[in-house]
Design a protein around this motif. Structure first.
Motif, short mmCIF file in Angstrom:
data_model
loop_
_atom_site.label_atom_id
_atom_site.label_comp_id
_atom_site.label_asym_id
_atom_site.label_seq_id
_atom_site.Cartn_x
_atom_site.Cartn_y
_atom_site.Cartn_z
N ALA A 28 0.83 -1.21 0.00
CA ALA A 28 0.00 0.00 0.00
C ALA A 28 0.86 1.26 0.00
O ALA A 28 0.39 2.33 -0.38
CB ALA A 28 -0.93 0.00 1.21
N PHE A 29 2.12 1.12 0.40
CA PHE A 29 3.02 2.27 0.50
C PHE A 29 4.07 2.35 -0.60
O PHE A 29 4.71 3.37 -0.77
CB PHE A 29 3.75 2.26 1.85
N HIS A 30 4.27 1.24 -1.33
CA HIS A 30 5.37 1.18 -2.29
C HIS A 30 4.91 0.66 -3.65
O HIS A 30 4.03 -0.20 -3.72
CB HIS A 30 6.49 0.26 -1.78
N ALA A 31 5.57 1.15 -4.69
CA ALA A 31 5.42 0.62 -6.04
C ALA A 31 6.82 0.40 -6.57
O ALA A 31 7.76 1.10 -6.18
CB ALA A 31 4.68 1.63 -6.92
N ASP A 32 6.99 -0.58 -7.46
CA ASP A 32 8.33 -0.76 -7.99
C ASP A 32 8.44 -0.13 -9.38
O ASP A 32 7.44 0.22 -10.01
CB ASP A 32 8.79 -2.22 -7.94
N VAL A 33 9.67 0.05 -9.81
CA VAL A 33 9.96 0.73 -11.06
C VAL A 33 9.25 0.06 -12.24
O VAL A 33 8.67 0.73 -13.09
CB VAL A 33 11.49 0.79 -11.29
N SER A 34 9.31 -1.27 -12.30
CA SER A 34 8.70 -1.99 -13.43
C SER A 34 7.20 -1.74 -13.51
O SER A 34 6.65 -1.55 -14.59
CB SER A 34 8.97 -3.48 -13.31
N ASP A 35 6.53 -1.73 -12.36
CA ASP A 35 5.09 -1.50 -12.36
C ASP A 35 4.75 -0.06 -12.76
O ASP A 35 3.80 0.18 -13.51
CB ASP A 35 4.49 -1.82 -10.99
N VAL A 36 5.53 0.89 -12.27
CA VAL A 36 5.32 2.29 -12.65
C VAL A 36 5.54 2.45 -14.16
O VAL A 36 4.74 3.07 -14.85
CB VAL A 36 6.23 3.24 -11.84
N ALA A 37 6.63 1.87 -14.67
CA ALA A 37 6.93 1.97 -16.10
C ALA A 37 5.81 1.36 -16.94
O ALA A 37 5.39 1.94 -17.95
CB ALA A 37 8.26 1.29 -16.41
N ALA A 38 5.32 0.20 -16.53
CA ALA A 38 4.24 -0.46 -17.27
C ALA A 38 2.97 0.39 -17.27
O ALA A 38 2.30 0.52 -18.30
CB ALA A 38 3.96 -1.84 -16.68
N ALA A 39 2.65 0.98 -16.13
CA ALA A 39 1.45 1.83 -16.05
C ALA A 39 1.58 3.06 -16.93
O ALA A 39 0.64 3.44 -17.63
CB ALA A 39 1.19 2.23 -14.59
N LEU A 40 2.76 3.67 -16.94
CA LEU A 40 2.98 4.86 -17.76
C LEU A 40 3.00 4.53 -19.25
O LEU A 40 2.57 5.33 -20.08
CB LEU A 40 4.28 5.56 -17.36
N ALA A 41 3.50 3.35 -19.60
CA ALA A 41 3.63 2.96 -21.00
C ALA A 41 2.33 2.40 -21.59
O ALA A 41 2.24 2.21 -22.80
CB ALA A 41 4.74 1.92 -21.14
N SER A 42 1.34 2.16 -20.77
CA SER A 42 0.12 1.50 -21.24
C SER A 42 -0.67 2.33 -22.24
O SER A 42 -1.49 1.80 -22.98
CB SER A 42 -0.78 1.15 -20.05
N GLY A 43 -0.43 3.64 -22.26
CA GLY A 43 -1.18 4.51 -23.15
C GLY A 43 -2.46 5.02 -22.52
O GLY A 43 -3.06 5.97 -22.98
N ASP A 44 -2.88 4.37 -21.45
CA ASP A 44 -4.06 4.81 -20.71
C ASP A 44 -3.62 5.76 -19.60
O ASP A 44 -2.44 5.86 -19.29
CB ASP A 44 -4.78 3.60 -20.08
#
Length: 157
Positions: A28-44
Motif C-alpha cells: 500500500a506504500f510502495h510501487a516498484d519501477v517496473s510497475d510504474v513503467a508499465a502503467a505509464l507505457a500502457s497509453g491509458d
C-alpha cells in the motif's frame, strides 16, 4: 547438547497472518519501477501522478518522462497548485540510498494526498534500461542484468 540458531532464525519469522498484514501494508506504500513503467507505457491514464522530489540540478541530469518536478522542500508551498487531491501520487528520488521520496510522500500525506513511494528511484529506472529525459533530450542505457532480466524487462517476481 547445545543447538546454535543461525542469524536468520534467531528472531523467529512472524506468524502467517501477521506476515500477510505486513506485506499487504508494504504494498500500500510502495510501487516498484517496473510497475510504474508499465502503467505509464500502457497509453491509458495510469491513475496516478509521478512526482520527482529531487533538486532542479538532479532533475536536469535525468528524470522519468512524464514526471512532475516538485522538490521535497516545495511540497507544502506548491502541491495544492500542481496536484489534484483526488489523484494518487507516486514519489521518487535518486535511489535506495536517498530518503527524499519518503520525505516528499510524508509531506504529501500530511496535506491529505494518497501517496506511494517508487522503490529504487531514478537509479533503478535507469538501471532497468528505461528511457529517461535530460535537459539535452531522451536517453536510454543498457539494462543492468542484476536489476532487469533481459528477456522479460521486469524483476521476474
Amino acid at each position: 547438547m547445545t543447538t546454535t540458531v543461525n542469524p536468520v532464525l534467531r528472531v523467529a519469522p512472524a506468524a502467517p497472518a501477521e506476515a500477510a498484514a505486513h506485506f499487504r501494508a508494504s504494498l500500500a506504500f510502495h510501487a516498484d519501477v517496473s510497475d510504474v513503467a508499465a502503467a505509464l507505457a500502457s497509453g491509458d491514464d495510469p491513475g496516478f501522478v509521478l512526482v520527482d522530489s529531487r533538486s532542479t540540478e538532479a532533475w536536469d541530469q535525468g528524470h522519468v518522462p512524464g514526471a512532475l518536478h516538485l522538490p521535497t522542500a516545495l511540497v507544502a508551498e506548491q502541491a495544492g497548485r500542481l496536484l489534484d487531491p483526488a489523484v494518487p501520487v507516486v514519489t521518487y528520488c535518486w535511489g535506495p540510498g536517498c530518503n527524499g521520496a519518503a520525505r516528499a510522500a510524508l509531506a504529501l500525506a500530511e496535506l491529505g494526498y494518497r501517496v506511494k513511494e517508487m522503490l529504487g528511484g531514478f537509479e533503478y529506472w535507469v538501471r532497468e534500461g528505461l528511457v529517461f529525459e535530460t535537459w539535452q533530450g531522451r536517453e536510454r542505457r543498457e539494462p543492468d542484468p542484476l536489476t532487469a532480466p533481459v528477456e522479460s524487462g521486469d524483476c521476474g517476481c
